[in-house]
Structures are given as C-alpha cells and as structure tokens.
Motif scaffolding. Sequence first.
Motif, PDB file in Angstrom:
ATOM      1  N   THR A 175      -6.304  17.329  -6.658  1.00 19.16           N
ATOM      2  CA  THR A 175      -6.429  16.355  -7.741  1.00 19.16           C
ATOM      3  C   THR A 175      -5.169  15.512  -7.795  1.00 19.16           C
ATOM      4  N   GLU A 176      -5.344  14.243  -7.703  1.00 17.97           N
ATOM      5  CA  GLU A 176      -4.207  13.343  -7.813  1.00 17.97           C
ATOM      6  C   GLU A 176      -4.543  12.296  -8.850  1.00 17.97           C
ATOM      7  N   PHE A 177      -3.537  11.799  -9.517  1.00 18.10           N
ATOM      8  CA  PHE A 177      -3.783  10.740 -10.480  1.00 18.10           C
ATOM      9  C   PHE A 177      -4.440   9.548  -9.804  1.00 18.10           C
ATOM     10  N   ALA A 178      -3.998   9.305  -8.599  1.00 15.92           N
ATOM     11  CA  ALA A 178      -4.477   8.142  -7.868  1.00 15.92           C
ATOM     12  C   ALA A 178      -6.000   8.140  -7.788  1.00 15.92           C
ATOM     13  N   TYR A 179      -6.544   9.326  -7.763  1.00 13.33           N
ATOM     14  CA  TYR A 179      -7.963   9.534  -7.598  1.00 13.33           C
ATOM     15  C   TYR A 179      -8.820   8.933  -8.697  1.00 13.33           C
ATOM     16  N   VAL A 204       0.834  -1.194   0.000  1.00 10.53           N
ATOM     17  CA  VAL A 204       0.000   0.000   0.000  1.00 10.53           C
ATOM     18  C   VAL A 204       0.876   1.255   0.000  1.00 10.53           C
ATOM     19  N   ASP A 205       0.449   2.250  -0.793  1.00 12.72           N
ATOM     20  CA  ASP A 205       1.155   3.534  -0.895  1.00 12.72           C
ATOM     21  C   ASP A 205       2.458   3.505  -1.694  1.00 12.72           C
ATOM     22  N   HIS A 206       2.754   2.394  -2.310  1.00 17.21           N
ATOM     23  CA  HIS A 206       3.970   2.375  -3.122  1.00 17.21           C
ATOM     24  C   HIS A 206       3.761   3.007  -4.499  1.00 17.21           C
ATOM     25  N   GLY A 207       2.492   3.339  -4.819  1.00 22.23           N
ATOM     26  CA  GLY A 207       2.255   4.162  -6.005  1.00 22.23           C
ATOM     27  C   GLY A 207       1.521   3.519  -7.169  1.00 22.23           C
ATOM     28  N   LYS A 208       0.792   2.423  -6.898  1.00 26.89           N
ATOM     29  CA  LYS A 208       0.048   1.743  -7.970  1.00 26.89           C
ATOM     30  C   LYS A 208      -0.912   2.680  -8.687  1.00 26.89           C
ATOM     31  N   SER A 209      -1.766   3.313  -7.889  1.00 27.35           N
ATOM     32  CA  SER A 209      -2.807   4.136  -8.506  1.00 27.35           C
ATOM     33  C   SER A 209      -2.196   5.307  -9.250  1.00 27.35           C
ATOM     34  N   THR A 210      -1.139   5.856  -8.697  1.00 33.15           N
ATOM     35  CA  THR A 210      -0.481   6.979  -9.364  1.00 33.15           C
ATOM     36  C   THR A 210       0.099   6.532 -10.700  1.00 33.15           C
ATOM     37  N   LEU A 211       0.712   5.362 -10.705  1.00 27.48           N
ATOM     38  CA  LEU A 211       1.282   4.849 -11.946  1.00 27.48           C
ATOM     39  C   LEU A 211       0.199   4.638 -13.005  1.00 27.48           C
ATOM     40  N   LEU A 242      10.604   0.162  -9.786  1.00 26.13           N
ATOM     41  CA  LEU A 242      11.001   0.784  -8.527  1.00 26.13           C
ATOM     42  C   LEU A 242      10.589   2.246  -8.624  1.00 26.13           C
ATOM     43  N   ASN A 243       9.599   2.588  -7.819  1.00 27.21           N
ATOM     44  CA  ASN A 243       8.934   3.888  -7.944  1.00 27.21           C
ATOM     45  C   ASN A 243       9.506   4.921  -6.965  1.00 27.21           C
ATOM     46  N   LYS A 244       9.132   6.173  -7.222  1.00 29.03           N
ATOM     47  CA  LYS A 244       9.516   7.326  -6.403  1.00 29.03           C
ATOM     48  C   LYS A 244      11.016   7.613  -6.508  1.00 29.03           C
ATOM     49  N   MET A 245      11.571   7.335  -7.681  1.00 33.63           N
ATOM     50  CA  MET A 245      12.989   7.618  -7.907  1.00 33.63           C
ATOM     51  C   MET A 245      13.298   9.102  -7.696  1.00 33.63           C
ATOM     52  N   ASP A 246      12.278   9.953  -7.910  1.00 38.14           N
ATOM     53  CA  ASP A 246      12.482  11.397  -7.674  1.00 38.14           C
ATOM     54  C   ASP A 246      12.841  11.678  -6.215  1.00 38.14           C
ATOM     55  N   SER A 247      12.335  10.862  -5.304  1.00 36.74           N
ATOM     56  CA  SER A 247      12.602  11.086  -3.878  1.00 36.74           C
ATOM     57  C   SER A 247      14.021  10.724  -3.469  1.00 36.74           C
ATOM     58  N   VAL A 248      14.737   9.989  -4.315  1.00 42.95           N
ATOM     59  CA  VAL A 248      16.117   9.626  -3.968  1.00 42.95           C
ATOM     60  C   VAL A 248      17.092  10.214  -4.995  1.00 42.95           C
ATOM     61  N   ILE A 294      11.458   4.228 -11.960  1.00 43.79           N
ATOM     62  CA  ILE A 294      10.465   5.191 -12.451  1.00 43.79           C
ATOM     63  C   ILE A 294      10.101   6.220 -11.378  1.00 43.79           C
ATOM     64  N   SER A 295       9.491   7.297 -11.842  1.00 43.87           N
ATOM     65  CA  SER A 295       8.767   8.167 -10.940  1.00 43.87           C
ATOM     66  C   SER A 295       7.374   8.307 -11.533  1.00 43.87           C
ATOM     67  N   ALA A 296       6.412   7.692 -10.865  1.00 37.49           N
ATOM     68  CA  ALA A 296       5.044   7.712 -11.390  1.00 37.49           C
ATOM     69  C   ALA A 296       4.518   9.135 -11.390  1.00 37.49           C
ATOM     70  N   ILE A 297       4.875   9.866 -10.365  1.00 42.67           N
ATOM     71  CA  ILE A 297       4.354  11.216 -10.242  1.00 42.67           C
ATOM     72  C   ILE A 297       4.939  12.154 -11.292  1.00 42.67           C
ATOM     73  N   GLU A 298       6.235  12.074 -11.520  1.00 40.49           N
ATOM     74  CA  GLU A 298       6.861  12.962 -12.492  1.00 40.49           C
ATOM     75  C   GLU A 298       6.828  12.393 -13.913  1.00 40.49           C
TER      76      GLU A 298
HETATM   77  N1  LIG Z   1       7.584  11.408  -4.657  1.00 40.64           N
HETATM   78  C1  LIG Z   1       6.770  10.561  -5.239  1.00 40.64           C
HETATM   79  N2  LIG Z   1       5.593  10.266  -4.660  1.00 40.64           N
HETATM   80  C2  LIG Z   1       4.791   9.381  -5.281  1.00 40.64           C
HETATM   81  C3  LIG Z   1       5.144   8.771  -6.510  1.00 40.64           C
HETATM   82  N3  LIG Z   1       4.150   7.933  -6.873  1.00 40.64           N
HETATM   83  C4  LIG Z   1       3.207   8.016  -5.913  1.00 40.64           C
HETATM   84  N4  LIG Z   1       3.572   8.893  -4.940  1.00 40.64           N
HETATM   85  C5  LIG Z   1       2.815   9.256  -3.745  1.00 40.64           C
HETATM   86  O1  LIG Z   1       2.675   8.132  -2.911  1.00 40.64           O
HETATM   87  C6  LIG Z   1       1.407   8.115  -2.293  1.00 40.64           C
HETATM   88  C7  LIG Z   1       0.708   6.807  -2.553  1.00 40.64           C
HETATM   89  O2  LIG Z   1       0.437   6.675  -3.931  1.00 40.64           O
HETATM   90  P1  LIG Z   1      -0.758   5.806  -4.472  1.00 40.64           P
HETATM   91  O3  LIG Z   1      -0.649   5.834  -5.946  1.00 40.64           O
HETATM   92  O4  LIG Z   1      -2.035   6.209  -3.868  1.00 40.64           O
HETATM   93  O5  LIG Z   1      -0.335   4.385  -3.899  1.00 40.64           O
HETATM   94  P2  LIG Z   1      -1.111   2.985  -3.938  1.00 40.64           P
HETATM   95  O6  LIG Z   1      -1.611   2.759  -2.565  1.00 40.64           O
HETATM   96  O7  LIG Z   1      -0.040   1.991  -4.291  1.00 40.64           O
HETATM   97  O8  LIG Z   1      -2.173   3.062  -4.995  1.00 40.64           O
HETATM   98  C8  LIG Z   1       0.644   9.309  -2.827  1.00 40.64           C
HETATM   99  O9  LIG Z   1       0.714  10.339  -1.902  1.00 40.64           O
HETATM  100  C9  LIG Z   1       1.402   9.684  -4.088  1.00 40.64           C
HETATM  101  O10 LIG Z   1       1.313  11.030  -4.373  1.00 40.64           O
HETATM  102  C10 LIG Z   1       6.404   9.129  -7.111  1.00 40.64           C
HETATM  103  O11 LIG Z   1       6.781   8.690  -8.189  1.00 40.64           O
HETATM  104  N5  LIG Z   1       7.166  10.026  -6.418  1.00 40.64           N
END
Ligand SMILES: Nc1nc2c(ncn2[C@@H]2O[C@H](COP(=O)(O)OP(=O)(O)O)[C@@H](O)[C@H]2O)c(=O)[nH]1
Lengths: 270, 409
Positions: free
Chosen positions: B49-53, B12-19, B140-146, B177-181
């Motif tokens: 507004t978030e992609f995840a939404y 959870v929160d690793h970024g599925k929905s955002t991707l 491997l997500n959130k590469m922007d954070s590292v 990857i960075s799903a967000i960026e």
């Molecule tokens: N910095 C950063 N944050 C991200 C990235 N992808 C997702 N997030 C954040 O991580 C949180 C969880 O993402 P979400 O897509 O809801 O995760 P899910 O539970 O796997 O569906 C959200 O606050 C996103 O904005 C990314 O590539 N970089």
Amino acid sequence: MNTNLSQLDKLENQSIFIIREAYSQFRDVAMLWSIGKDSTTLLWLVRKAFFGKIPFPVLHIDTTYKFKEIYEFREKYAKEWNLNLLVAKNEEAIAKGMSHEKGAFQCCNELKTMALKKAIAKYGFKALYLGIRRDEHGIRAKERVFSPRDEDFEWDYKNQPPELWDQYKTKAAEEEHLRVHPLLGWREIDVWEYVKRENIPVTDLYFAKNGKRYRSIGCETCCSPIDSDADTIEKVVEELKTSKISERSGRAQDKEDDYMMQKLRSLGYM
Amino acid sequence: MDVLSFVIVGHVDHGKSTLIGRLLYDTESLPPDKIEEIKKASSGQGRRTEFAYLLDHLEEERKQGITIDTTQVFFKTPKRRYVIIDAPGHVEFVKNMITGASQAEAAVLIIDVVEGVKEQTRRHSYMLSLLGLNQVVVVLNKMDSVDFSQERFEAVRKDADEWLKSINVEPMLYIPISAIEGDNVTESSANTSWYNGPNFLESLDTMQNKQPPENKPMLFPIQDVYKIDDKRINVGRVEAGVISEGDEIKILPTGESTKVSAVEKFLEKRTQAIASESVGMTTTDSVFLDRGNIVCVPGSEPVLTDTVNASMFWMTKRPFSSDMKLTIRCATQETSCRIERINKRINSSTLEVIAENSDVLENLEVAQVTIKTKKPVAIKDFNDVQELGRFVIVHDENICAGGIITHVG
Ligand SMILES: Nc1nc2c(ncn2[C@@H]2O[C@H](COP(=O)(O)OP(=O)(O)O)[C@@H](O)[C@H]2O)c(=O)[nH]1
C-alpha cells in the motif's frame, strides 16, 4: 451589485457555458435523464441555458427495474417542464429475462449500455449530455468535459484529447458520438446545496424513512439505502458535511470488483 | 466556501502522487471505504500500500505505477476547499499535463532533492509560465533521503531558481518536505529547524483565487443566438467588465453599433451581468449577431486583425507541416488559418533555440509564430484579458497547439 459570485454561482455559470458550447456545435443532441439528483440538476441547468425551452429530447434509459417513485417523478416533471421525453429500453434483453441475477456487469451492460447504443442508432444523436461528476468515482475523475466515444462506443481513456482552458474537442468523423459533461467539476455537496438553493424537485427516495435513505439511486435491485435520519434537504447537506463514506458505496456495480467501473465505462457505460 | 484549484507538476517519480496521498491522509479527507479499496487493490496486484496508489485509477496506471492522465481530487482546510489536479510527470503525457494545468489557478512544482532539476521539471515549469500561471510554490521532496540537509536543499533551490528566473517564474516559496514521512506537509517539522517558512498546507492557504476581470471594459463574445418566442437572445459569457441594460455597444467584426435592450437570465430579473456570468442579451435594433461576434464598448475595442503574433506550443505527435489544414479558435471566434512564419523554435526543456525561421514544429516544442487568419479576429494582450489573449489551433477536430498573445498589433 454584488460582485462576489458564490461558488454555486460559479459552477452554474460554467455549466451553462458548457451546455451552450456543445449545442452550438451539435443540434442533434439529447440529454440523459436518469431522474436522479445529478441529472435532474443538469436538466435544471439546461432549462436555464435555453430559457425554459429545451431544444432537444431528454432521454431516459429504462431498465424496467427502477423504483416506482422514479417513474412517477418522470411523468410528473416531463409534463410540468414540457419535455420532449424519450424512453429507451433494451426490449430484446428484457424479454429474454436479463436481470441483476445474471451478474451486475452483464445486466448494466445489456440494459443500460446496449439500450443507449440502440437509442443513439435509432435517433442519430451526435452528442449526449450526461450529469456525471469527477468526485463520484476515481475513474470519472479522469473524464474530459467533451469526451469522445468511437464507433464501438469505447472510451479510449489512455489517449484522451487535450482540453485547453474552455476550448473543447469537436467531433471527428470516425467517432460515434461525444459525451458532454457539464457537471464534471461539481461535488455531491454542491449538487445538494444547489438543489436546496434553487428548490429543484427530487424524488423522496433521497430522504430518510424509518432510519434509511438512498444516497444514490439507480435500479431498485442494485441499490441499498444507507442508515440516515436526514429527512429534509437541510439535513442531507448537514449529513454530507460530516460523512466520510463515499457516495456510490451503496451501488453494486462499483463493489463487485476493482475494475468493473472502468470496464463498464470503457464499453460505453454512463 | 471558496474553492481553489491547483495543479501539481514535476518530473516523474519526484513524488507528486505521494504528496497528494499524504495531504489527503493528513487532512482526513479519505473515506474509510477508499482506504479499504486501496488496500485491497494494492494486495491484489502484489504491491504494498502506497499513498501514491490512491490516485491511479486506471488499470494500466496501477500496473505500471505511472500516472497517465490527470486526476482531480478534493480536500478542504478550515479556510477553503481545494481541487488538486494531479498531472502526469512522464514526457509521453505532457499534453495531459497541459490539459490539467490549463484548468488551475495556481501550481505546485515538486522536485526530488536527490535528483534535482530534471527534464520534466524544466518543461513543466516552462509550460506553467506560458499558460500564465504565476502563483507557484516549489516543494523540494525526499528531504528524508538527504538527512534533511540544509546544504543540499540550498543547492537544489539555487539550481531551480536559476532556471525559473530564465522563464520569468517567480516562486512564492521553496519548502523542504518529505512526502512519505510527512515533514512540512501539514505540520512543520522538527527535522528542518533551519527552515522558518510555512509548511505546505499553510502555503496553499496563502494562494489567491483568480479574479475575473470585472474592472475592465466590457467584452461579451457571442456563443449562440436562440429564438425564444419572438425574441432573438444572444447568449454568451461576459469575459470582462459589466454588461448593462442601456449600454451603447459595438459589434466586431461588423463594426455595427447598437444598445443593450435587456440582459436575460431564466427565472431572474436582471439589468446587469458581470465578468464570468453566462447570460443572454437582446439589442434595441434588429442587428443580427452570430457566434464568434464580440460585443464591446465603443472606444475600447479589442484589436481586429488577420495577423496574430504569439508564443505557441505544439502538443501533438504529428509534427506541424505547412500543408496541414488548421483552424484557430479564440474565445468563440473560429476561422481557418495558416502559420505564416515560425520565427523561432525552442526546446521546451532547455530553452535551446532549435532554429530561427523554420517550417516545421515538433511535439513539445515552443515557437514564436506569426499566424495569418482567413477572417479577422478580435484579440487582446493575454495579460489584459486572458480569454481574448489565448487561442488553440485545431487540426482534424483535435486541439494540437495552444498559444498566448503577448503583443497585439
Ligand atoms: N524517501 C522518500 N521517497 C519518496 C518520498 N516521496 C515519494 N517517494 C518515493 O518516490 C517514488 C515515486 O513517488 P510517486 O509519488 O509515485 O512519484 P510521482 O511519479 O511524482 O507521482 C515512490 O517510490 C515513493 O515511495 C519521500 O518524501 N521520501
């Protein structure tokens, strides 16, 4: 022999499989036929599954506000396909003057959901086939192929039974009925391409007249046509390949508020 | 156009929905009214507004910001169409994740590069392996954070690889990857110049569709028998090989032999049907078939047995106890059964052996079991014909466990 099945063949085979799975469990079933393209496609698949002899009734929930073309189409094909057609209305609500003017939510709930409840109680159906698709609406994307409804008709979408591979849920005692969704994995364009390939009749409402056509049909009072010049199936398919507007955008019950569809469905709406 | 369905799993929160949101957005798969609807819904509940939404459609999901049940979404590339199965990442909803994964042909495992491999990363990937999903891409997500650090990427990749090896999953690829960026999602990123592999979208296009086992001996489990006019039509889906008019066939469990008189499909003239086709079949002699009978080729019969050894996962809150009345379903076969032995109970997120020889089984545990069936069932090795190598266990009309048969006889 051509061993490469097309996407439409795959969908057809899977739908027929599901239709037969459900019937092997429940002999007291019915199929809901709204006369639209999806449920007419479902009807076509049901005819295939049973070699043209459908062993259960086809149920039309009639709000009395349907397009006249719908009624004409219903009569014509009920006869041609030798259907055991049942028409269900919520006579009481209609007599009291229920209409969309009282609010789309109220009206759908009374004239569709309540009419369906009454029909199920009257005929004792244990399962219903419905032609819904996952791509129609976000909430429908969460549906299972076999989806239980409890005695109050409620859909417990937060706690749905697991479905593993092609093994589906069977009916438990406390449930009112199971909904069976053989078209769940189809998309709008698949339906049209299949309609075209199989020459399935659909009402003219789907084809453009004077620059307008219906993309989705329900009650005349709550459907608005879209701008379109697609006056043949070929053109409809072409239009869908390029369009970005979602299908149900012309339907009032989806627009009124974000959760209306969820609320309607959880109360037993189709 | 071909369609491939893949499931996205991960903690959870690793970024599925955002991707998924990013993918839909970048491939221009979102209708304008959808974007509007989401904007309206996000502001209605005081969230940005978030992609995840995009994917959370239940009121509860939006409010809590977690995915409860699987959703399927569609998009396409010039090569083919895709169905994305978004599976919830929360431990509470693992049964929904399994439901989603069992419908997929391939899988994407997403790992937050900051957090690394977590409980659900392990459990989900183990479930994928049990379900026989062997096409796996790891992102491997959130590469922007590292700061797009190669070092961090390699460290998490090493961890993940160790785990995946231990459960026999060989990923096709690891992608930073960075799903967000949007880095390496649909376009290769300049921020990861040290990475030369394909981006996420390109990696999807290399995944293969599952092929029905056409080149194996024919298997045709009977779904039902219809009396149409004066014919008894045995209907079902061909699960392996080809069924043809005139074929010599054997019927299990009765052992009767006969011949295929005709292959029937409404409005079509047929002499054959291939694996994955739903058809009807009549026989030359008046043998009476029933649901659950398996039609096969004499000499290539599946094993008929009342003892099934399998890996089984328990997926319901109520723990297994020996007094539960259980039913096993394998293809169209169904009979009551009991779990004779639980040889090994395994924690599905650590692989730790909880007990050897046990008589209980808790939610989310995996076990090596021996099942005794009341009537004999015809089974195959899962790696040979999946449909006869997997089963579900039903209790109170609900599926409470699934299993895979990997050694027969
Ligand atoms: N910095 C950063 N944050 C991200 C990235 N992808 C997702 N997030 C954040 O991580 C949180 C969880 O993402 P979400 O897509 O809801 O995760 P899910 O539970 O796997 O569906 C959200 O606050 C996103 O904005 C990314 O590539 N970089």
